[in-house]
Design a protein around this motif. Structure first.
Motif, PDB file in Angstrom:
ATOM      1  N   PRO A  13      96.062  15.154  52.873  1.00 35.69           N
ATOM      2  CA  PRO A  13      96.823  13.344  53.304  1.00 35.69           C
ATOM      3  C   PRO A  13      98.005  13.832  55.099  1.00 35.69           C
ATOM      4  O   PRO A  13      98.107  14.834  55.157  1.00 35.69           O
ATOM      5  CB  PRO A  13      97.952  13.418  51.877  1.00 35.69           C
ATOM      6  N   SER A  14      97.108  12.628  55.809  1.00 38.58           N
ATOM      7  CA  SER A  14      98.388  12.609  56.284  1.00 38.58           C
ATOM      8  C   SER A  14     100.155  11.741  56.095  1.00 38.58           C
ATOM      9  O   SER A  14      99.453  10.639  55.820  1.00 38.58           O
ATOM     10  CB  SER A  14      97.938  11.489  57.524  1.00 38.58           C
ATOM     11  N   HIS A  15     100.815  12.671  56.141  1.00 35.16           N
ATOM     12  CA  HIS A  15     102.151  12.106  56.141  1.00 35.16           C
ATOM     13  C   HIS A  15     102.560  11.054  56.526  1.00 35.16           C
ATOM     14  O   HIS A  15     104.005  10.474  56.590  1.00 35.16           O
ATOM     15  CB  HIS A  15     103.032  13.245  55.716  1.00 35.16           C
ATOM     16  N   ARG A  16     102.003  10.523  58.081  1.00 35.62           N
ATOM     17  CA  ARG A  16     103.075  10.029  59.151  1.00 35.62           C
ATOM     18  C   ARG A  16     101.763   8.786  59.483  1.00 35.62           C
ATOM     19  O   ARG A  16     102.243   7.605  60.126  1.00 35.62           O
ATOM     20  CB  ARG A  16     102.740  10.711  60.384  1.00 35.62           C
ATOM     21  N   GLY A  17     100.597   8.450  58.938  1.00 36.62           N
ATOM     22  CA  GLY A  17     100.076   7.448  58.609  1.00 36.62           C
ATOM     23  C   GLY A  17      98.880   7.381  59.915  1.00 36.62           C
ATOM     24  O   GLY A  17      98.695   5.943  59.870  1.00 36.62           O
ATOM     25  N   TYR A  18      98.859   8.560  60.192  1.00 34.30           N
ATOM     26  CA  TYR A  18      97.651   8.724  61.268  1.00 34.30           C
ATOM     27  C   TYR A  18      96.026   7.909  60.278  1.00 34.30           C
ATOM     28  O   TYR A  18      95.978   8.627  59.455  1.00 34.30           O
ATOM     29  CB  TYR A  18      97.853   9.454  61.872  1.00 34.30           C
ATOM     30  N   MET A  19      95.240   7.679  60.775  1.00 36.01           N
ATOM     31  CA  MET A  19      93.994   7.596  60.652  1.00 36.01           C
ATOM     32  C   MET A  19      92.840   8.732  60.363  1.00 36.01           C
ATOM     33  O   MET A  19      93.184   9.636  60.498  1.00 36.01           O
ATOM     34  CB  MET A  19      92.741   6.869  61.803  1.00 36.01           C
TER      35      MET A  19
END
Length: 262
Positions: free
Chosen positions: A74-80
């Motif tokens: 998962p992206s923990h920083r909100g990236y696509m």
């Protein structure tokens, strides 16, 4: 040559190669589970907390495996959602990327988004140590909804068909975050129980019902959907621990699970 450098070595796991190798050797000394998996769930916390649990999951894959690991984190920083197409550095050496498989995924390449994300990086030393001839296809997942997971699973399956690769799928995820140990165990084991039959819609329903803060639920779902299409029939919980098992603090824990899909 472009390369994805280590960003959490010395924090999540040892940066000194011999120390890291000795630690991984200790983790893999545990008796291997009696199953062989198509896909696994492996945590991505600091090795002192979840390393043995990760090794338990990877132990369900024969050590002579020399195919491709599709590693979904998962992206923990909100990236696509994006893939990486460059080799990944570890203290034990470089993990090569299966560029043909990554290309067949037809997922946008975004190396910058991968640079600071630890969910995939933490898996790489396990792969380099245990499966030195294997290659990887790193996939960072943004949208983790059910439809996104089903779409990603289909992209992985399509890449397998196009390339003919021998693939194992790694879903990188921790479970409940920063809640009392008793609640974490109850919620997490209830959610995980839905994976025994690879019932992904029920998995999502239980996540919603409990509010369990599973950070990689999308990668878990995508892995289970893809593995089911490849002939897997069940998920097996191999090991469940929390950070409280290490720290003794049971008031605010993070849960970790090793799950094999067989």
């Amino acid at each position: 040559m472009d390369m994805r450098p280590c960003s959490v070595a010395g924090m999540f796991y040892p940066a000194e190669p011999r120390h890291l190798e000795q630690l991984l050797e200790t983790f893999f000394q545990r008796k291997a589970p009696g199953v062989t998996s198509r896909g696994i769930v492996s945590p991505h916390a600091g090795y002192v907390y979840s390393g043995e649990t990760s090794a338990c999951a990877f132990s369900t894959i024969p050590p002579d495996f020399d195919g491709t690991f599709a590693v979904i984190g998962p992206s923990h920083r909100g990236y696509m959602t994006s893939a990486s197409a460059v080799p990944w550095e570890t203290p034990l050496g470089v993990v090569d990327v299966d560029t043909k498989f990554v290309d067949a995924l037809d997922i946008s390449i975004d190396e910058a988004s991968h640079r600071g994300e630890h969910s995939i990086e933490v898996q790489m030393p396990f792969i380099k140590y245990r499966f030195p001839r294997a290659r990887v296809a790193p996939i960072m997942m943004g949208d983790q909804g059910y439809e996104a997971a089903a779409d990603l699973a289909e992209q992985v399956l399509r890449a397998i068909r196009r390339t003919g690769r021998n693939v194992r799928i790694v879903a990188s995820s921790d479970f409940s975050h920063y809640i009392p140990d008793t609640i974490a165990r109850r919620q997490d084991l209830y959610v995980i129980d839905a994976l025994k039959t690879l019932d992904v819609p029920e998995f999502y329903r239980r996540l919603h019902e409990t509010g369990a803060t599973v950070c990689g639920y999308g990668p878990i779902a995508a892995m289970c959907i893809a593995c089911r299409s490849l002939g897997a029939g069940r998920g097996e919980l191999l090991r469940y621990t929390t950070s409280g098992d290490v720290t003794g603090d049971i008031n605010q824990v993070v849960g970790y699970a090793a799950i094999a899909v067989v």
